[in-house]
Design a protein around this motif. Structure first.
Motif, PDB file in Angstrom:
ATOM      1  N   ALA A   1       0.824  -1.212   0.000  1.00  0.00           N
ATOM      2  CA  ALA A   1       0.000   0.000   0.000  1.00  0.00           C
ATOM      3  C   ALA A   1       0.858   1.261   0.000  1.00  0.00           C
ATOM      4  CB  ALA A   1      -0.927  -0.010   1.218  1.00  0.00           C
ATOM      5  N   SER A   2       2.006   1.224   0.667  1.00  0.00           N
ATOM      6  CA  SER A   2       2.869   2.406   0.742  1.00  0.00           C
ATOM      7  C   SER A   2       3.714   2.597  -0.512  1.00  0.00           C
ATOM      8  CB  SER A   2       3.800   2.283   1.952  1.00  0.00           C
ATOM      9  OG  SER A   2       4.737   1.223   1.766  1.00  0.00           O
ATOM     10  N   GLY A   3       3.773   1.598  -1.364  1.00  0.00           N
ATOM     11  CA  GLY A   3       4.618   1.672  -2.547  1.00  0.00           C
ATOM     12  C   GLY A   3       6.038   1.210  -2.303  1.00  0.00           C
ATOM     13  N   GLU A   4       6.315   0.738  -1.077  1.00  0.00           N
ATOM     14  CA  GLU A   4       7.656   0.230  -0.768  1.00  0.00           C
ATOM     15  C   GLU A   4       7.994  -0.956  -1.668  1.00  0.00           C
ATOM     16  OE1 GLU A   4       9.870  -2.074   2.951  1.00  0.00           O
ATOM     17  OE2 GLU A   4       8.062  -0.888   3.319  1.00  0.00           O
ATOM     18  N   ILE A   5       7.000  -1.766  -1.961  1.00  0.00           N
ATOM     19  CA  ILE A   5       7.152  -2.885  -2.895  1.00  0.00           C
ATOM     20  C   ILE A   5       6.130  -2.702  -4.004  1.00  0.00           C
ATOM     21  CG2 ILE A   5       6.940  -5.376  -3.215  1.00  0.00           C
ATOM     22  CD1 ILE A   5       7.823  -5.757  -0.352  1.00  0.00           C
ATOM     23  N   ALA A   6       6.578  -2.754  -5.254  1.00  0.00           N
ATOM     24  CA  ALA A   6       5.695  -2.609  -6.415  1.00  0.00           C
ATOM     25  C   ALA A   6       5.678  -3.922  -7.189  1.00  0.00           C
ATOM     26  CB  ALA A   6       6.161  -1.476  -7.311  1.00  0.00           C
TER      27      ALA A   6
ATOM     28  N   ASP B   1       4.036  -4.282 -10.271  1.00  0.00           N
ATOM     29  CA  ASP B   1       3.449  -3.924 -11.565  1.00  0.00           C
ATOM     30  C   ASP B   1       4.358  -4.260 -12.741  1.00  0.00           C
ATOM     31  OD1 ASP B   1       5.460  -2.073 -11.251  1.00  0.00           O
ATOM     32  OD2 ASP B   1       4.137  -0.316 -11.221  1.00  0.00           O
ATOM     33  N   ARG B   2       5.408  -5.072 -12.516  1.00  0.00           N
ATOM     34  CA  ARG B   2       6.375  -5.476 -13.534  1.00  0.00           C
ATOM     35  C   ARG B   2       7.291  -4.336 -13.942  1.00  0.00           C
ATOM     36  NH1 ARG B   2       4.067 -10.275 -17.442  1.00  0.00           N
ATOM     37  NH2 ARG B   2       2.819 -11.337 -15.871  1.00  0.00           N
ATOM     38  N   GLY B   3       7.287  -3.232 -13.215  1.00  0.00           N
ATOM     39  CA  GLY B   3       8.193  -2.139 -13.515  1.00  0.00           C
ATOM     40  C   GLY B   3       9.568  -2.317 -12.905  1.00  0.00           C
ATOM     41  N   PRO B   4       9.682  -2.577 -11.588  1.00  0.00           N
ATOM     42  CA  PRO B   4      11.000  -2.716 -10.959  1.00  0.00           C
ATOM     43  C   PRO B   4      11.715  -3.990 -11.389  1.00  0.00           C
ATOM     44  CG  PRO B   4       9.279  -2.244  -9.338  1.00  0.00           C
ATOM     45  CD  PRO B   4       8.596  -2.613 -10.604  1.00  0.00           C
ATOM     46  N   ASP B   5      13.018  -4.036 -11.106  1.00  0.00           N
ATOM     47  CA  ASP B   5      13.808  -5.227 -11.370  1.00  0.00           C
ATOM     48  C   ASP B   5      13.314  -6.379 -10.485  1.00  0.00           C
ATOM     49  OD1 ASP B   5      16.519  -6.371 -12.515  1.00  0.00           O
ATOM     50  OD2 ASP B   5      16.476  -6.861 -10.370  1.00  0.00           O
ATOM     51  N   ARG B   6      13.204  -7.574 -11.068  1.00  0.00           N
ATOM     52  CA  ARG B   6      12.657  -8.713 -10.332  1.00  0.00           C
ATOM     53  C   ARG B   6      13.494  -9.078  -9.113  1.00  0.00           C
ATOM     54  NH1 ARG B   6      11.878 -12.054 -15.888  1.00  0.00           N
ATOM     55  NH2 ARG B   6       9.773 -11.387 -16.443  1.00  0.00           N
ATOM     56  N   ASP B   7      14.817  -9.027  -9.256  1.00  0.00           N
ATOM     57  CA  ASP B   7      15.677  -9.386  -8.133  1.00  0.00           C
ATOM     58  C   ASP B   7      15.501  -8.399  -6.983  1.00  0.00           C
ATOM     59  OD1 ASP B   7      16.667 -11.576  -9.497  1.00  0.00           O
ATOM     60  OD2 ASP B   7      18.383 -10.479 -10.311  1.00  0.00           O
TER      61      ASP B   7
ATOM     62  N   ARG C   1      14.224  -9.418  -3.133  1.00  0.00           N
ATOM     63  CA  ARG C   1      14.941  -9.054  -1.908  1.00  0.00           C
ATOM     64  C   ARG C   1      14.042  -8.282  -0.952  1.00  0.00           C
ATOM     65  NH1 ARG C   1      19.425  -8.627  -5.542  1.00  0.00           N
ATOM     66  NH2 ARG C   1      18.813  -6.500  -6.119  1.00  0.00           N
ATOM     67  N   ALA C   2      13.227  -7.381  -1.497  1.00  0.00           N
ATOM     68  CA  ALA C   2      12.328  -6.606  -0.639  1.00  0.00           C
ATOM     69  C   ALA C   2      11.283  -7.500   0.012  1.00  0.00           C
ATOM     70  CB  ALA C   2      11.659  -5.504  -1.461  1.00  0.00           C
ATOM     71  N   LEU C   3      10.784  -8.482  -0.725  1.00  0.00           N
ATOM     72  CA  LEU C   3       9.801  -9.405  -0.156  1.00  0.00           C
ATOM     73  C   LEU C   3      10.418 -10.249   0.961  1.00  0.00           C
ATOM     74  CD1 LEU C   3       8.040 -10.601  -3.424  1.00  0.00           C
ATOM     75  CD2 LEU C   3       6.948  -9.322  -1.578  1.00  0.00           C
ATOM     76  N   LEU C   4      11.614 -10.755   0.727  1.00  0.00           N
ATOM     77  CA  LEU C   4      12.253 -11.615   1.714  1.00  0.00           C
ATOM     78  C   LEU C   4      12.620 -10.854   2.982  1.00  0.00           C
ATOM     79  CD1 LEU C   4      14.575 -13.782  -0.566  1.00  0.00           C
ATOM     80  CD2 LEU C   4      12.474 -14.484   0.566  1.00  0.00           C
ATOM     81  N   ALA C   5      12.718  -9.539   2.896  1.00  0.00           N
ATOM     82  CA  ALA C   5      13.044  -8.735   4.072  1.00  0.00           C
ATOM     83  C   ALA C   5      11.846  -8.583   5.009  1.00  0.00           C
ATOM     84  CB  ALA C   5      13.551  -7.354   3.647  1.00  0.00           C
ATOM     85  N   LEU C   6      10.653  -8.951   4.540  1.00  0.00           N
ATOM     86  CA  LEU C   6       9.451  -8.837   5.372  1.00  0.00           C
ATOM     87  C   LEU C   6       9.303 -10.050   6.273  1.00  0.00           C
ATOM     88  CD1 LEU C   6       6.918  -7.576   2.663  1.00  0.00           C
ATOM     89  CD2 LEU C   6       8.045  -6.201   4.419  1.00  0.00           C
TER      90      LEU C   6
ATOM     91  N   ALA D   1       7.915 -15.672  -1.923  1.00  0.00           N
ATOM     92  CA  ALA D   1       8.502 -14.675  -2.830  1.00  0.00           C
ATOM     93  C   ALA D   1       8.570 -15.201  -4.253  1.00  0.00           C
ATOM     94  CB  ALA D   1       9.892 -14.285  -2.331  1.00  0.00           C
ATOM     95  N   ASP D   2       8.928 -16.472  -4.406  1.00  0.00           N
ATOM     96  CA  ASP D   2       9.058 -17.021  -5.753  1.00  0.00           C
ATOM     97  C   ASP D   2       7.704 -17.309  -6.390  1.00  0.00           C
ATOM     98  OD1 ASP D   2      11.795 -16.841  -5.699  1.00  0.00           O
ATOM     99  OD2 ASP D   2      12.102 -18.876  -4.976  1.00  0.00           O
ATOM    100  N   TYR D   3       6.708 -17.674  -5.594  1.00  0.00           N
ATOM    101  CA  TYR D   3       5.365 -17.853  -6.142  1.00  0.00           C
ATOM    102  C   TYR D   3       4.840 -16.511  -6.678  1.00  0.00           C
ATOM    103  CZ  TYR D   3       0.432 -19.086  -6.510  1.00  0.00           C
ATOM    104  OH  TYR D   3      -0.838 -19.302  -6.975  1.00  0.00           O
ATOM    105  N   ILE D   4       5.117 -15.439  -5.940  1.00  0.00           N
ATOM    106  CA  ILE D   4       4.722 -14.101  -6.401  1.00  0.00           C
ATOM    107  C   ILE D   4       5.441 -13.769  -7.700  1.00  0.00           C
ATOM    108  CG2 ILE D   4       4.831 -11.637  -5.852  1.00  0.00           C
ATOM    109  CD1 ILE D   4       4.459 -12.463  -2.889  1.00  0.00           C
ATOM    110  N   ALA D   5       6.732 -14.107  -7.778  1.00  0.00           N
ATOM    111  CA  ALA D   5       7.486 -13.843  -9.006  1.00  0.00           C
ATOM    112  C   ALA D   5       6.910 -14.604 -10.192  1.00  0.00           C
ATOM    113  CB  ALA D   5       8.956 -14.202  -8.810  1.00  0.00           C
ATOM    114  N   LEU D   6       6.473 -15.840  -9.951  1.00  0.00           N
ATOM    115  CA  LEU D   6       5.884 -16.649 -11.010  1.00  0.00           C
ATOM    116  C   LEU D   6       4.646 -15.998 -11.601  1.00  0.00           C
ATOM    117  CD1 LEU D   6       5.955 -20.288  -9.564  1.00  0.00           C
ATOM    118  CD2 LEU D   6       6.904 -19.597 -11.748  1.00  0.00           C
ATOM    119  N   ARG D   7       3.700 -15.651 -10.746  1.00  0.00           N
ATOM    120  CA  ARG D   7       2.385 -15.264 -11.232  1.00  0.00           C
ATOM    121  C   ARG D   7       2.189 -13.757 -11.363  1.00  0.00           C
ATOM    122  NH1 ARG D   7      -2.686 -18.029  -9.129  1.00  0.00           N
ATOM    123  NH2 ARG D   7      -3.331 -17.193 -11.153  1.00  0.00           N
ATOM    124  N   ALA D   8       2.810 -12.968 -10.486  1.00  0.00           N
ATOM    125  CA  ALA D   8       2.627 -11.521 -10.560  1.00  0.00           C
ATOM    126  C   ALA D   8       3.631 -10.867 -11.492  1.00  0.00           C
ATOM    127  CB  ALA D   8       2.744 -10.899  -9.160  1.00  0.00           C
ATOM    128  N   LEU D   9       4.875 -11.333 -11.489  1.00  0.00           N
ATOM    129  CA  LEU D   9       5.924 -10.700 -12.283  1.00  0.00           C
ATOM    130  C   LEU D   9       6.187 -11.421 -13.598  1.00  0.00           C
ATOM    131  CD1 LEU D   9       8.487  -9.880  -9.436  1.00  0.00           C
ATOM    132  CD2 LEU D   9       6.561  -8.512 -10.276  1.00  0.00           C
TER     133      LEU D   9
END
Length: 501
Positions: free
Chosen positions: A405-410, A412-418, A422-427, A435-443
């Motif tokens: 919601a804050s935009g800390e993690i986007a 929308d396929r704009g930022p670099d996947r790596d 890293r941002a997801l794993l920091a949570l 994190a990898d399931y999100i990369a599969l389907r969202a990115l």
């Protein structure tokens, strides 16, 4: 059949490789490059059925916008701008590829070039240089080409008035719409439509979305139907529908998904959009294409696994299997957390409860669709104690939604996947599987593998392999590990009690 190397060379505008593809009318290259003919002033897709021009009369362009910027108009016979997008945008995920996904979503129309550059992480000037070098045109020209393509599809396949078409395609005025259509297609909007008259907009638009073949539509539909959240999604024999949260309003889409069309033919998915605001048609179309994995090159994927003793037989059994994407990265992320260590049915039940309690009702319910999936800001404001899940998972869900919601993690396929990973794993509570399931389907990442996934472990056992060797086996499947993952998942559906994946 061209090799993977030839495909890469064609993408880099190697003239000899491109010309071989044109001579063989190979559909695999449609959308990868475009052929411009000096003597006629038109540009075509490689598979155009017209007589092959002489080599010295052609040039090759990496995008339709590049050909248009060079003064060529689109061929009326092969409609080159109607092809699926280049699969290389998702394979390499370079800044140019990520920018193209956002341009197709309408970011330039809504936020301008500065907004696009900010999402990709570059200055607008540097992004312009990157796009011009890799795609032959800058962001404004690429956005203009996208608007022209959307306009042509709406003119030829709907009964919308020309003013409504111009508005829906993203043009700022009817005059700009008329001038662009005439310049790109050498025809007026009236000539493109023929003798059919237009009708005022009703908010419903039916379009045909091209996908590369082979296309395993039944398996894609089965995947989506198994995970459909009541009220947000619905599915039946040959169709899938869901609600959409779009930049200017809400909507729904119903997809008629074909079942395994014949090889070497273009497949089409019929999409019926019901939108509050027609300006969202471009964004809705792009997001549905992501869901369908419409730009995948299934032949390249199949060739990569042809000699593999484990995945090869699965590819031959289910040619053209697609990695189901999604229309909303935030929703994927939330559902990934809900699916941690529970069955598909259990995750779907919790998702349905959240949607019923916190999802926004849509204006026009249809096909059992009543609510949007709850947005990240709404979920971030909840108390973890009130969520129908273990406390630790509830806290992880709230932390994830706050970051989204804050935009800390986007997503929308704009930022670099790596960077996103890293941002997801920091949570807290977000591990590699999530994190990898999100990369599969969202990115739309084509090279992700989840070795600890219960579905993968079940599949390997069923195929006579030791699940402990999953990560080692997957090394041979790069750069298409996501598709290897999907083929194994598909085989694991024969196992009892499948888990969320």
């Amino acid at each position: 059949m061209p090799s993977t190397l030839e495909t890469r060379m064609a993408t880099q505008m190697d003239g000899e490789s491109c010309y071989r593809a044109v001579k063989s009318r190979d559909r695999r290259f449609d959308g990868v490059f475009y052929t411009a003919v000096r003597t006629t002033g038109i540009y075509c897709r490689p598979s155009c059925p017209a007589r092959t021009p002489a080599f010295h009369n052609v040039t090759f362009h990496p995008s339709a916008a590049s050909a248009q910027a060079a003064g060529y108009r689109a061929c009326k016979r092969c409609l080159p701008d109607a092809t699926p997008g280049s699969p290389d945008w998702d394979v390499a995920a370079t800044a140019a590829g990520r920018a193209m996904r956002l341009i197709a979503d309408g970011v330039v129309d809504r936020e301008g070039v500065e907004g696009l550059a900010d999402r990709v992480g570059y200055t607008s000037r540097h992004l312009g240089r990157i796009l011009t070098a890799e795609l032959g045109a800058g962001p404004l020209a690429l956005a203009r080409a996208r608007r022209a393509q959307t306009a042509r599809i709406l003119i030829e396949t709907t009964d919308l008035t020309y003013a409504d078409v111009a508005f829906a395609a993203g043009f700022s005025s009817v005059r700009q719409f008329n001038d662009t259509v005439r310049e790109v297609y050498a025809s007026s909007p009236t000539q493109l439509r023929g003798h059919r008259g237009g009708q005022p907009a009703t908010g419903t638009v039916v379009m045909r979305l091209a996908v590369r073949t082979p296309y395993a539509g039944r398996q894609l539909l089965d995947f989506l139907a198994l995970r459909a959240v009541p009220g947000v999604e619905a599915a039946g024999e040959g169709w899938y529908a869901r609600t959409l949260a779009l930049p200017h309003g809400t909507g729904t889409v119903r997809l008629e998904i074909p079942d395994e069309p014949a090889p070497q033919q273009t497949a089409f998915v019929t999409a019926s959009f019901a939108l509050e605001d027609l300006r969202d048609i471009g964004a809705a179309t792009e997001r549905v294409r992501r869901l369908l994995d419409a730009d995948c090159d299934p032949v390249a994927v199949g060739d990569a696994f042809a000699g593999d003793p484990l995945i090869g037989p699965l590819v031959r059994r289910w040619p053209g299997l697609r990695m189901p994407g999604h229309v909303d990265g935030h929703e994927v992320a939330v559902r990934a957390v809900l699916g941690q260590q529970v069955s598909v049915a259990g995750a779907r039940t919790v998702a349905a409860r959240l949607a019923a309690l916190h999802g926004r009702p849509i204006a026009r319910p249809v096909d059992g669709l009543t609510h949007l999936f709850p947005d990240a800001a709404t979920l971030a404001a909840l108390d973890p104690e009130d969520l129908p899940m273990p406390r630790a998972r509830g806290r992880a869900l709230i932390a994830l939604c706050a970051a989204l919601a804050s935009g800390e993690i986007a997503l929308d396929r704009g930022p670099d996947r790596d960077d996103v990973r890293r941002a997801l794993l920091a949570l807290p509570g977000i591990g590699p599987w999530t994190a990898d399931y999100i990369a599969l389907r969202a990115l739309g990442h084509p090279d992700v593998f989840l070795p600890t996934d219960i579905g993968i472990r079940d599949a390997l056992v069923g195929l006579g392999r030791d699940p402990a060797d999953a990560a080692q086996l997957a090394e041979a499947w790069s750069p298409w590990r996501s598709y290897a993952q999907l083929y194994l998942w598909n085989s694991s559906t024969l196992q009892p009690n499948p888990k969320e994946h």
